[in-house]
Design a protein around this motif. Structure first.
Motif, PDB file in Angstrom:
ATOM      1  N   ARG A 371       0.590  -1.514   0.274  1.00 52.01           N
ATOM      2  CA  ARG A 371       0.494   0.049  -0.200  1.00 52.01           C
ATOM      3  C   ARG A 371       0.852   1.294  -0.384  1.00 52.01           C
ATOM      4  NH1 ARG A 371      -3.507   3.619   2.526  1.00 52.01           N
ATOM      5  NH2 ARG A 371      -5.897   3.552   1.728  1.00 52.01           N
ATOM      6  N   GLU A 372       1.881   1.388   0.616  1.00 49.67           N
ATOM      7  CA  GLU A 372       2.822   2.267   0.638  1.00 49.67           C
ATOM      8  C   GLU A 372       2.874   2.508  -0.766  1.00 49.67           C
ATOM      9  OE1 GLU A 372       4.371   5.886   1.763  1.00 49.67           O
ATOM     10  OE2 GLU A 372       3.066   4.798   3.086  1.00 49.67           O
ATOM     11  N   ARG A 373       3.807   1.241  -0.910  1.00 45.99           N
ATOM     12  CA  ARG A 373       4.663   1.536  -2.251  1.00 45.99           C
ATOM     13  C   ARG A 373       3.407   2.221  -3.505  1.00 45.99           C
ATOM     14  NH1 ARG A 373       8.236  -2.563  -4.528  1.00 45.99           N
ATOM     15  NH2 ARG A 373       7.385  -1.445  -6.863  1.00 45.99           N
ATOM     16  N   ARG A 374       2.171   2.008  -3.869  1.00 45.16           N
ATOM     17  CA  ARG A 374       1.092   2.687  -4.763  1.00 45.16           C
ATOM     18  C   ARG A 374       0.491   4.068  -3.842  1.00 45.16           C
ATOM     19  NH1 ARG A 374      -2.601  -3.265  -3.918  1.00 45.16           N
ATOM     20  NH2 ARG A 374      -1.905  -3.711  -5.851  1.00 45.16           N
ATOM     21  N   LEU A 375       0.848   4.293  -2.637  1.00 40.86           N
ATOM     22  CA  LEU A 375       0.985   5.463  -2.259  1.00 40.86           C
ATOM     23  C   LEU A 375       2.345   5.930  -2.914  1.00 40.86           C
ATOM     24  CD1 LEU A 375      -0.591   5.445   1.375  1.00 40.86           C
ATOM     25  CD2 LEU A 375      -1.491   6.748  -0.745  1.00 40.86           C
ATOM     26  N   GLN A 376       3.116   6.010  -2.969  1.00 35.48           N
ATOM     27  CA  GLN A 376       4.496   6.737  -3.598  1.00 35.48           C
ATOM     28  C   GLN A 376       4.086   6.687  -5.044  1.00 35.48           C
ATOM     29  OE1 GLN A 376       7.162   8.090  -2.115  1.00 35.48           O
ATOM     30  NE2 GLN A 376       7.431   8.911  -3.437  1.00 35.48           N
ATOM     31  N   ALA A 377       3.769   5.765  -5.440  1.00 34.41           N
ATOM     32  CA  ALA A 377       3.644   6.133  -6.716  1.00 34.41           C
ATOM     33  C   ALA A 377       2.567   7.157  -7.153  1.00 34.41           C
ATOM     34  CB  ALA A 377       2.916   4.354  -7.723  1.00 34.41           C
ATOM     35  N   LEU A 378       1.712   6.961  -6.792  1.00 28.70           N
ATOM     36  CA  LEU A 378       0.332   8.305  -6.676  1.00 28.70           C
ATOM     37  C   LEU A 378       1.081   9.600  -6.541  1.00 28.70           C
ATOM     38  CD1 LEU A 378      -2.828   6.609  -5.114  1.00 28.70           C
ATOM     39  CD2 LEU A 378      -1.972   7.032  -8.000  1.00 28.70           C
ATOM     40  N   ARG A 379       1.804   9.594  -5.661  1.00 24.82           N
ATOM     41  CA  ARG A 379       2.266  11.319  -4.561  1.00 24.82           C
ATOM     42  C   ARG A 379       3.384  11.308  -6.167  1.00 24.82           C
ATOM     43  NH1 ARG A 379       3.981   8.317  -0.320  1.00 24.82           N
ATOM     44  NH2 ARG A 379       2.666   8.891   1.578  1.00 24.82           N
ATOM     45  N   GLU A 380       4.132  10.910  -6.835  1.00 23.71           N
ATOM     46  CA  GLU A 380       4.545  10.971  -8.059  1.00 23.71           C
ATOM     47  C   GLU A 380       3.601  10.799  -8.922  1.00 23.71           C
ATOM     48  OE1 GLU A 380       6.981   7.193  -8.284  1.00 23.71           O
ATOM     49  OE2 GLU A 380       8.617   8.223  -6.222  1.00 23.71           O
ATOM     50  N   LEU A 381       2.770  10.817  -9.114  1.00 21.02           N
ATOM     51  CA  LEU A 381       2.071  10.758 -10.857  1.00 21.02           C
ATOM     52  C   LEU A 381       1.735  12.321 -11.199  1.00 21.02           C
ATOM     53  CD1 LEU A 381       0.004   8.712 -11.757  1.00 21.02           C
ATOM     54  CD2 LEU A 381      -1.964  10.044 -10.872  1.00 21.02           C
ATOM     55  N   LYS A 382       1.942  11.946 -11.974  1.00 17.11           N
ATOM     56  CA  LYS A 382       1.953  14.037 -12.615  1.00 17.11           C
ATOM     57  C   LYS A 382       0.981  13.888 -14.041  1.00 17.11           C
ATOM     58  CE  LYS A 382       7.167  14.063 -13.764  1.00 17.11           C
ATOM     59  NZ  LYS A 382       8.243  14.090 -14.168  1.00 17.11           N
TER      60      LYS A 382
END
Length: 382
Positions: A371-382
């Motif tokens: 879940r944390e990895r997914r959150l990080q992916a969303l934070r980096e989403l452009k």
């Protein structure tokens, strides 16, 4: 033996529409004569035969008498002495009671051609009231032919209302009601189907939960507009249905969809629509927070089961776009948010834990790490 093309094939050809299937009526014949000519009997309730080469249905001219309640409460009489006009008289609308002979000549004893030109849906005879399914069929024809400018004759609408108030519609099977609804949803203006059912007091009989919703303001107007927007966008049936019924709560949806035996593709999308609407609207007047808040984005994706049910999530985006446009949101903002949600779903779906990560983590910690990895992916989403 005389053979005539009848019903929708004649009507659609006269309207310049594609003819998808053809039905025939045979006058002056017996079942024995049909079989002797190579036709194969297939009718269960009355004599219907398949042509030996085209396999198109040919029915013997017949009369029907009301013997009980509901759409099955009929006895059928057929003989070589039943005339074409008698057979046509038992049909629902005048525009469906036109026959065409092999040489192209039309038989129109009930004014169907005039009603075609005037764009009017009018019942053929008082026998219309003997079959409650015809109320739904006329509503469906009204939806299908609305783009051509068709309207329902006042006397026909009055008769439909009288049929609804008699309670006869309660004899219809759930499958029949849903079949007419599903066909209506696929038309160019499906909202017309539901407005006709309301005007004829039929919706309260067959879909009381939806009838109650459409009476509310502004929810009813938004639901109807959302259906119109979804249809104009060419959306599939489940999207159109969910756009219409998404504001029903869980109990209302369950009661309506269970009673009508709505297919899973329709019912599940409607349930998801209601669930996500509550989530997205909780404490927010707009949905712009989803453009920047990774936690809210992931919560939405998890609630939608978007990582396992990507196709359903894609369908929900169509429902969301239709409903928010109907509620007055700018189309550009809707498009931007839908694009953001698509990217978010793909970004989260792409997150995978490799073998070394799985081996290094204790079992209970794997889900939290993912879940944390997914959150990080969303934070980096452009």
């Amino acid at each position: 033996m005389q053979v005539y093309l009848v019903g929708g094939a004649v009507r659609d050809a006269l309207l310049g529409l594609p003819v998808k299937e053809r039905d025939w009526v045979v006058v002056g014949a017996t079942p024995q004569a049909m079989e002797a000519a190579g036709f194969r009997a297939v009718g269960r309730d009355f004599p219907v035969f398949l042509h030996p080469e085209t396999h198109e249905e040919h029915a013997l001219a017949r009369l029907e008498r009301k013997t009980g309640s509901g759409y099955r409460g009929f006895s059928t009489e057929f003989s070589p002495h039943v005339t074409l006009e008698e057979d046509l008289r038992r049909r629902d609308l005048t525009i469906n009671a036109i026959a065409q002979s092999a040489d192209g000549a039309l038989t129109d004893p009930y004014g169907g051609l005039a009603d075609l030109h005037a764009r009017i849906l009018r019942h053929v005879s008082p026998a219309f009231s003997e079959d409650p399914l015809r109320v739904l069929r006329v509503a469906r024809f009204a939806a299908r032919f609305a783009p051509l400018g068709f309207s329902i004759a006042p006397e026909t609408l009055t008769l439909m209302k009288r049929m609804s108030e008699s309670g006869e519609l309660t004899t219809l099977s759930p499958e029949r009601v849903w079949r007419e609804t599903e066909l209506a949803l696929a038309t160019g203006q499906p909202e017309r189907f539901f407005s006709v059912l309301r005007a004829s007091a039929a919706l309260a009989q067959v879909m009381p939960e939806l009838d109650a919703l459409l009476q509310k303001s502004p929810q009813g107007a938004i639901a109807t507009a959302a259906l119109h927007v979804a249809a104009a966008a060419g959306a599939e049936g489940p999207v159109r249905w969910a756009a219409l019924v998404g504001d029903l709560d869980e109990n209302e949806q369950s009661a309506l969809q269970s009673r009508l035996r709505v297919p899973n593709a329709y019912s599940e999308l409607a349930i998801v629509t209601h669930r996500l609407s509550r989530l997205m609207n909780a404490g927010h007047h707009s949905h712009d927070h989803l453009l920047t808040d990774a936690g809210k984005l992931l919560e939405l994706l998890e609630s939608a089961d978007a990582l396992r049910r990507a196709e359903r999530f894609e369908a929900w985006l169509g429902v969301y776009a239709a409903r928010t446009e109907a509620a007055g949101q700018p189309v550009q903002r809707i498009a931007a948010l839908c694009s953001r949600l698509k990217k978010a779903q793909k970004a989260c779906a792409a997150v995978k834990l490799d073998k070394s990560e799985l081996e290094a983590l204790p079992g209970p910690a794997i889900a939290a790490h993912l879940r944390e990895r997914r959150l990080q992916a969303l934070r980096e989403l452009k």
